[in-house]
Design an enzyme around this catalytic site. Structure first.
Site, PDB file in Angstrom:
ATOM      1  CG  HIS A   1     -10.638  -2.032  10.062  1.00 49.98           C
ATOM      2  ND1 HIS A   1      -9.553  -1.197  10.205  1.00 49.98           N
ATOM      3  CD2 HIS A   1     -11.286  -1.618   8.931  1.00 49.98           C
ATOM      4  CE1 HIS A   1      -9.546  -0.310   9.218  1.00 49.98           C
ATOM      5  NE2 HIS A   1     -10.576  -0.546   8.432  1.00 49.98           N
TER       6      HIS A   1
ATOM      7  CB  CYS B   1     -12.149  -2.336   5.059  1.00 48.99           C
ATOM      8  SG  CYS B   1     -12.318  -0.627   5.611  1.00 48.99           S
TER       9      CYS B   1
ATOM     10  CB  THR C   1       2.566   1.787  -6.763  1.00 48.82           C
ATOM     11  OG1 THR C   1       1.568   2.766  -7.100  1.00 48.82           O
ATOM     12  CG2 THR C   1       3.316   1.367  -8.013  1.00 48.82           C
ATOM     13  N   GLY C   2      -0.027   0.977  -4.615  1.00 45.80           N
ATOM     14  CA  GLY C   2      -0.664   1.363  -3.353  1.00 45.80           C
ATOM     15  C   GLY C   2      -0.672   0.224  -2.352  1.00 45.80           C
TER      16      GLY C   2
END
Length: 340
Positions: free
Chosen positions: A243, A130, A11-12
């Protein structure tokens, strides 16, 4: 026969992207199960044309499942990943928990695919940070040609890297600038993020680096080459997704900017957009939803003997997290499990 796959933390932001990418890339799965915490139990999430109802991570039996993509944070991973691994389900973990364990491979498939063989040490594979993931995709082909000695990187990291709370705070603060009575004080971030930049991601360490900067240093060494010297400054910027990184590279052997451009054009996972004209480069807005790491502004750094500068942009929810995890799953399937 396909794979039985689990997505924990479905759900994230990252979990949802994992499901999207599994469907988009037509991952050969016979069954996909979405897991979440008890408070999100029964929440519906999309998987291609299907809708999945989340099941309870706390009570789920991983026996018989081939792989589990974890996007639940370090605390929950520490509890549930060993359970899944012991049940014979290979864990591909997006948290920082296992990245620095020498017995657990830290993998970016375009960069160090052979490290997948180490998975059997603990039945766990780690996904990098990331900001590291997109940078090492750009560094590796240049390192293979000219051996990188030193990297100086400044990052411009979107608020989605800090989760839904970061996205909401930027949105609320931006609205508050124009609507009287809607002002929003900093909560997720240490200072106002709307119309501002914050040179602080994660906690400060004794060295003066933040942990985000430390992660980039340690992970680059583990993934590519421990002899590379890396220094980083990581900055949160008022961008929702994507990013960006300004990367300065010093190599042992001379590497001409034109050759570097050609090398990067041929490298897996990279798209070069590098025209010396207005708009001849990629910005975060343009990378959202894309699988590629985009490289622009490739040029010689004449202040050192063998120097290059480049601009690197990627969707942090994809290559920086969910996409890389799915690519690891694909690599695991091709090289090890060989079902699909």
């Amino acid at each position: 026969m396909g794979y039985k796959v689990v997505v924990a933390g479905a759900t994230g932001n990252v979990g949802r992207e994992m499901l999207n990418i599994l469907a988009e890339r037509e991952f050969p799965a016979d069954e996909v199960v979405a897991l979440a915490s008890r408070r999100s139990l029964g929440t519906e999430v999309s998987y291609g044309d299907k809708t999945l109802k989340t099941k309870d991570l706390d009570t789920f039996d991983f026996t018989g499942y081939d792989m589990a993509l974890f996007a639940v944070g370090s605390e929950a991973t520490a509890k549930y990943a060993p359970i899944a691994a012991k049940a014979g389900c290979v864990v591909i973990d997006n948290s920082s928990l296992y990245r620095y364990d020498p017995e657990i491979p830290l993998i970016v498939p375009e960069v160090n695919p052979d490290a997948i063989e180490m998975y059997s040490n603990k039945n766990i594979i780690a996904n990098p940070n990331c900001s590291t993931a997109q940078m090492v995709v750009a560094l590796k082909p240049l390192h293979d040609r000219a051996k990188i000695k030193r990297v100086v990187v400044s990052t411009y990291q979107s608020v989605s890297g800090s989760g839904k709370e970061g996205i909401d705070e930027l949105w609320d603060q931006t609205k508050g600038m124009y609507v009287p009575g809607q002002e929003k004080a900093p909560a997720k971030f240490t200072k106002q993020i709307a119309f501002n930049v914050i040179p602080h991601i994660d906690v400060f360490m004794d060295s003066g680096d933040t942990k985000e900067e430390w992660k980039m240093i340690v992970e680059t060494k583990k993934i590519i080459d421990p002899s590379i010297k890396v220094t980083a400054t990581c900055v949160r910027v008022p961008v929702f997704v994507g990013h960006s990184e300004s990367i300065n590279i010093e190599t042992e052997d001379f590497l001409d900017e034109d050759e570097a451009r050609d090398i990067l054009r041929e490298a897996p996972g990279i798209l070069v957009v590098d025209k010396r004209e207005n708009g001849g480069y990629v910005t975060p807005v343009e990378c959202v939803g894309d699988f590629a790491t985009f490289i622009s502004r490739i040029r010689q750094d004449v202040t050192v003997e063998n120097g290059l500068n480049l601009w690197c942009v990627s969707d942090n929810l994809r290559k920086g997290a969910a996409l890389n995890a799915v690519q690891i799953a694909e690599l695991l399937g091709r090289r090890i499990l060989k079902k699909g």
